[in-house]
Design a protein around this motif. Sequence first.
Motif, PDB file in Angstrom:
ATOM      1  N   ASP A 108       0.813  -1.211   0.000  1.00 47.22           N
ATOM      2  CA  ASP A 108       0.000   0.000   0.000  1.00 47.22           C
ATOM      3  C   ASP A 108       0.851   1.267   0.000  1.00 47.22           C
ATOM      4  O   ASP A 108       1.729   1.433   0.841  1.00 47.22           O
ATOM      5  CB  ASP A 108      -0.898  -0.017   1.243  1.00 47.22           C
ATOM      6  N   GLY A 109       0.577   2.148  -0.969  1.00 48.63           N
ATOM      7  CA  GLY A 109       1.228   3.446  -1.017  1.00 48.63           C
ATOM      8  C   GLY A 109       2.541   3.503  -1.761  1.00 48.63           C
ATOM      9  O   GLY A 109       3.083   4.589  -1.986  1.00 48.63           O
ATOM     10  N   ASN A 180      12.174  -2.721   5.454  1.00 47.22           N
ATOM     11  CA  ASN A 180      11.399  -3.373   6.508  1.00 47.22           C
ATOM     12  C   ASN A 180      12.261  -4.111   7.535  1.00 47.22           C
ATOM     13  O   ASN A 180      11.775  -4.464   8.605  1.00 47.22           O
ATOM     14  CB  ASN A 180      10.417  -4.383   5.893  1.00 47.22           C
ATOM     15  N   VAL A 199      10.182   0.597   7.894  1.00 48.30           N
ATOM     16  CA  VAL A 199       8.763   0.384   7.579  1.00 48.30           C
ATOM     17  C   VAL A 199       8.464  -1.087   7.878  1.00 48.30           C
ATOM     18  O   VAL A 199       8.641  -1.950   7.011  1.00 48.30           O
ATOM     19  CB  VAL A 199       8.445   0.699   6.106  1.00 48.30           C
ATOM     20  N   ASN A 223       4.522   3.659  10.118  1.00 52.55           N
ATOM     21  CA  ASN A 223       3.562   2.560   9.995  1.00 52.55           C
ATOM     22  C   ASN A 223       3.234   2.238   8.553  1.00 52.55           C
ATOM     23  O   ASN A 223       2.890   1.101   8.222  1.00 52.55           O
ATOM     24  CB  ASN A 223       2.278   2.897  10.757  1.00 52.55           C
ATOM     25  N   ASN A 224       3.327   3.240   7.709  1.00 47.75           N
ATOM     26  CA  ASN A 224       3.023   3.083   6.286  1.00 47.75           C
ATOM     27  C   ASN A 224       4.018   3.900   5.492  1.00 47.75           C
ATOM     28  O   ASN A 224       4.408   4.996   5.913  1.00 47.75           O
ATOM     29  CB  ASN A 224       1.598   3.542   5.991  1.00 47.75           C
ATOM     30  N   ARG A 226       3.735   5.757   3.081  1.00 44.95           N
ATOM     31  CA  ARG A 226       3.267   7.098   2.725  1.00 44.95           C
ATOM     32  C   ARG A 226       3.752   8.162   3.708  1.00 44.95           C
ATOM     33  O   ARG A 226       3.889   9.331   3.334  1.00 44.95           O
ATOM     34  CB  ARG A 226       1.734   7.142   2.675  1.00 44.95           C
ATOM     35  N   GLU A 227       3.996   7.759   4.947  1.00 45.99           N
ATOM     36  CA  GLU A 227       4.420   8.732   5.974  1.00 45.99           C
ATOM     37  C   GLU A 227       5.744   9.372   5.627  1.00 45.99           C
ATOM     38  O   GLU A 227       6.078  10.452   6.162  1.00 45.99           O
ATOM     39  CB  GLU A 227       4.487   8.045   7.336  1.00 45.99           C
TER      40      GLU A 227
END
Length: 233
Positions: A108-109, A180, A199, A223-224, A226-227
């Motif tokens: 996602d993102g 990650n 991440v 957390n994502n 996108r941050e």
Amino acid sequence: MEIKYDNIKVVGFDADDTLWVNETYFREAEQKFARLLSQYETENKIDQELFKMEMENLDLYGYGVKGFVLSMIESAIDLSNGKVSTATISGILHLGKEMIAKPVELLDGVEEVLEELSRDYRLIVLTKGDLLDQERKMERSGLSEYFHHIEVLSEKKEENYRNLLEHLEIKPEEFLMVGNSLKSDVLPIVNIGAQAVHVPFHTTWVHEQVHESEDNGGYRTVNNIREILRFLK
């Protein structure tokens, strides 16, 4: 201590479980492998022996699906005391082919972030694993256009990063790594004077887990993915 990114010119990304799903497929394969060998041992014992075999073979085979399959075959021979059937070996090979054929599922993102950052930063991929498999996944992902350079490393330790940054003429203080794995993507980068963003992915291979005593901080966790845009744009 506040972490600033004013000097960042190059942003590096890990690939597996940072850009797309990967570890989930290994866990699924391990479960199927345990079922194939269920007549010889319990699932827990099979998991333990397979991991032990992977660690013994890591220097020989490196990371990735192919080395994983070879370790599964060797574990099957050991766990069955040499009695494993050719049908079971064929089943293990099929598991490997299934993994390689998996569609590339972007997290996602990811594409949104790459599209935004590519306008202002030089983006590169620094990953490890089997070269052919990683090239295949990158092609299927449709993300190649965003990256100036893609590097598949045999290991991701301080020396590997230091040598690669020097080769690419990137100053550590101008580099930010996104990944990650604390062990592979974050801590080695911080230790050579560059920046890193962690991440987390919901599943982490045991080999990539880090003990609290090894973690000296100096990085940001989101957390994502996108941050990242909040402090790089």
